[in-house]
Scaffold this active site. Structure first.
Site, mmCIF file in Angstrom:
data_model
loop_
_atom_site.group_PDB
_atom_site.id
_atom_site.type_symbol
_atom_site.label_atom_id
_atom_site.label_comp_id
_atom_site.label_asym_id
_atom_site.label_seq_id
_atom_site.Cartn_x
_atom_site.Cartn_y
_atom_site.Cartn_z
ATOM 1 C CE LYS A 1 -9.445 -19.961 -15.844
ATOM 2 N NZ LYS A 1 -8.865 -20.701 -14.691
ATOM 3 C CG ASP B 1 -2.168 -34.418 -16.040
ATOM 4 O OD1 ASP B 1 -3.064 -33.545 -15.922
ATOM 5 O OD2 ASP B 1 -1.897 -34.953 -17.132
ATOM 6 C CB VAL B 2 -5.246 -31.039 -12.156
ATOM 7 C CG1 VAL B 2 -4.300 -30.524 -11.089
ATOM 8 C CG2 VAL B 2 -5.226 -30.157 -13.407
ATOM 9 C CE1 TYR C 1 -8.171 -19.155 -19.272
ATOM 10 C CE2 TYR C 1 -9.099 -16.970 -19.601
ATOM 11 C CZ TYR C 1 -8.337 -17.850 -18.849
ATOM 12 O OH TYR C 1 -7.761 -17.421 -17.678
#
Length: 249
Positions: free
Chosen positions: A157, A60-61, A153
């Protein structure tokens, strides 16, 4: 010649899976990661059938202890880390900014930003010691423009693009390249979730793309493989938009 070792996070579906298969066809050593062991083991077996030496490591990052164990596990298995593709990500909730929640922010940023930061941190440590390596982060056209209904989102990014540039400055003097790939719409389950099931909405969005279609995951994977290769050995600190000319408008 030493066989390259490639690590891919978020490798079990979509762009991550296509990238794993693209590298697998090159016969590299490859570690694929995700949170579903059964799917991960199946992908590793598929890669071995292509001629690659492949392993799955669950991670799990958003958890640094798991990210560290993932990268240490890859190095323990294959002796080095030449390429890392940080693909794990989520799209969050598609809602107006006035309806965004603290929980959506936390969930989106923990995976997309914290996950990228932790991955780069531990990958960079290995690659700096080697004096060579290439990291490719998955950004999006949302990392370069604004998008209605996707403020969280988009912000995540943009953060990935900032991490990419900053890490590239630190890595360049010691031979470590860090770049990002910024896809436009891609034919994946994430796109379906993001746009919803309304065909009119989907068709309207695709009509705004000069190429008049979404990319395939394989088209994004081909760019990632090239960007990680020696053919792009002087390219670092960049975000490569693969978007059918969307951001050229």
């Amino acid at each position: 010649m030493t066989t390259q070792t490639v690590l891919i996070t978020g490798a079990l579906t979509g762009i991550g899976r296509a990238t794993a298969l693209a590298f697998g066809k090159l016969g590299v050593n490859i570690v694929v990661s995700g949170r579903r062991p059964e799917a991960g083991q199946a992908l590793a077996a598929e890669l071995r059938a292509l001629g690659a030496q492949a392993e799955f490591i669950k991670a799990d990052v958003t958890q640094e202890v798991e990210v560290r164990a993932l990268i240490e596990g890859a190095v323990a298995r294959f002796g080095r880390l030449d390429v890392a593709v940080n693909n794990a990500g989520v799209e969050g909730q598609n809602k107006p900014v006035t309806e965004q929640t603290e929980q959506n922010y936390r969930d989106t940023f923990e995976t997309n930003v914290l996950g990228a930061l932790l991955s780069i941190k531990h990958e960079m440590r290995v690659m700096q010691a080697q004096g060579a390596g290439a990291i490719v982060n998955l950004s999006s056209i949302a990392g370069q423009v604004g998008m209605v209904g996707a403020s969280v989102y988009v912000a995540s990014k943009h953060a990935v693009e900032g991490l990419t540039r900053s890490a590239a400055l630190e890595g360049a003097p010691v031979g470590v390249r860090v770049n990002a790939v910024a896809p436009g719409p891609v034919q994946t389950d994430m796109l379906e979730r993001f746009l919803g099931r309304d065909e009119a909405v989907k068709n309207g969005f695709l009509a705004s793309i000069p190429a008049r279609r979404a990319a395939t995951p394989e088209e994004i994977a081909e760019t990632i493989v090239w960007l990680a290769s020696d053919k792009a050995r002087y390219l670092t600190g960049q975000s490569v938009a693969v978007d059918g000319a969307y951001t050229a408008q």
